[in-house]
Write a protein that holds these residues in place. Sequence first.
Motif, short mmCIF file in Angstrom:
data_model
loop_
_atom_site.label_atom_id
_atom_site.label_comp_id
_atom_site.label_asym_id
_atom_site.label_seq_id
_atom_site.Cartn_x
_atom_site.Cartn_y
_atom_site.Cartn_z
N ALA A 84 0.99 -7.90 -11.29
CA ALA A 84 0.89 -8.01 -9.84
C ALA A 84 1.66 -9.23 -9.34
O ALA A 84 2.35 -9.17 -8.31
N ASN A 87 0.84 -1.20 0.00
CA ASN A 87 0.00 0.00 0.00
C ASN A 87 0.87 1.25 0.00
O ASN A 87 1.85 1.34 0.76
N GLU A 118 -5.86 10.26 -4.49
CA GLU A 118 -6.28 8.98 -5.05
C GLU A 118 -5.22 7.90 -4.90
O GLU A 118 -5.53 6.72 -4.70
N TYR A 164 -2.89 9.55 -11.44
CA TYR A 164 -3.72 9.68 -10.25
C TYR A 164 -3.29 10.90 -9.44
O TYR A 164 -2.11 11.28 -9.44
N LYS A 177 -3.24 3.37 -1.98
CA LYS A 177 -3.64 2.44 -3.06
C LYS A 177 -2.65 1.28 -3.13
O LYS A 177 -1.44 1.47 -3.03
N ASN A 178 -3.17 0.08 -3.30
CA ASN A 178 -2.34 -1.11 -3.42
C ASN A 178 -1.96 -1.33 -4.88
O ASN A 178 -2.73 -1.00 -5.79
N ASN A 179 -0.78 -1.90 -5.12
CA ASN A 179 -0.31 -2.07 -6.50
C ASN A 179 -1.24 -2.95 -7.32
O ASN A 179 -1.29 -2.84 -8.54
N ARG A 180 -2.00 -3.84 -6.66
CA ARG A 180 -2.91 -4.70 -7.41
C ARG A 180 -4.06 -3.92 -8.03
O ARG A 180 -4.72 -4.40 -8.95
N GLU A 181 -4.27 -2.69 -7.54
CA GLU A 181 -5.39 -1.87 -8.04
C GLU A 181 -5.05 -1.15 -9.34
O GLU A 181 -5.96 -0.63 -10.00
N TYR A 182 -3.76 -1.06 -9.71
CA TYR A 182 -3.42 -0.33 -10.93
C TYR A 182 -2.47 -1.13 -11.83
O TYR A 182 -1.78 -0.56 -12.68
N THR A 183 -2.45 -2.45 -11.62
CA THR A 183 -1.65 -3.30 -12.49
C THR A 183 -2.49 -4.47 -13.00
O THR A 183 -3.54 -4.78 -12.43
N LYS A 214 -5.20 5.98 -14.76
CA LYS A 214 -6.54 6.36 -14.33
C LYS A 214 -7.52 6.39 -15.50
O LYS A 214 -8.69 6.00 -15.38
#
Length: 333
Positions: free
Chosen positions: A87, A54, A72, A68, A76-82, A114
């Motif tokens: 991931a 995170n 925003e 972002y 945020k965790n890396n899994r949310e934008y990869t 984004k």
Amino acid sequence: MRDSEGHGIGFRGIVRDMTDRMQAEGALRQSEEKYRNILESIAEGYFEVDLSGNMAFFNDSLCRVTGYSREELMGKNNREYTTPETAKKMFRVFNEIYRTGKPASIRDYEIILKNGDRKVLELSANLVRDSSGEPVGFRGVARDVTARKRAEKDLRESEERYRQLVEYAPSGMYEVDFLTKKFVSVNDVCLEYTGYTRDELLALSPLEILAEDSREVFMQRLGKIFAGEKVPENVEYKIKRKDGKEIWVILNARIIYENGMPKGASVIVHDITQRKLAEEAVRESEEKYRLLVENANDGIFIAQDGIIKFPNPKTREVLGYSEEELSQVQYLD
């Protein structure tokens, strides 16, 4: 302080020299300000994440890279934008860093911006420990290499198209290095022309497959090129095949320069053996009939525009004129 009756008569206290501490705090603030300015000015995205991945801290460049806002991106965790594949790759690398305590990098990984677009980044990271030496997270630098990767992809595709064009071209194509006097690349047509395998031909010098007279022409031409003289793009050579037979080729060469000096040439080759044989046959035929006319017992001549042209010796003998005199006589008078 108070007197014996309890009236206040003064003050007492302890004085400590705070100069060193104040200087240390000032130096710390200056150092923090210095490194904050560095982090904010670099083009690379700097980040710090906890052990779960995170976001805990990052610079403005990371916001620009990802698209972002700071609000925003925070937490945020890396899994949310990869992508799922990315991931997994990041998990393996960060797990390795955690286990070994050594820095590691990811050559390229894809993130989702984004707006839904995608970018390719390179990442270098190392382990963060607390004051007791316990791992508490990771810090690293991310570089946007999307443009470079796209350029590399375009280059690979362009090279592949060029390779296919060369390999399947109806003409011979090769590149030669002037300094080593070796072939750099040859296509299949060149192999057909010469009878050599690719490995055999690449191990040879152009001089080794040229006939002797053509070898001299090649060296003279090369000397002119290195002297800065302009040479014709087209040149004809006789080459020796692997089986010993000789064929004629015509080359169209484009000189390759590096730092203003001729480095090599990119060449298109055509087999002109049949044409040269036909030309030779014509010359032999012309010579044959010239000898017949010159030695004929009858007068033979060609008249054109009322003038006798090309009289053979018998014609000059019968008429009693020289060839120059006959050229002045009107045949139809």
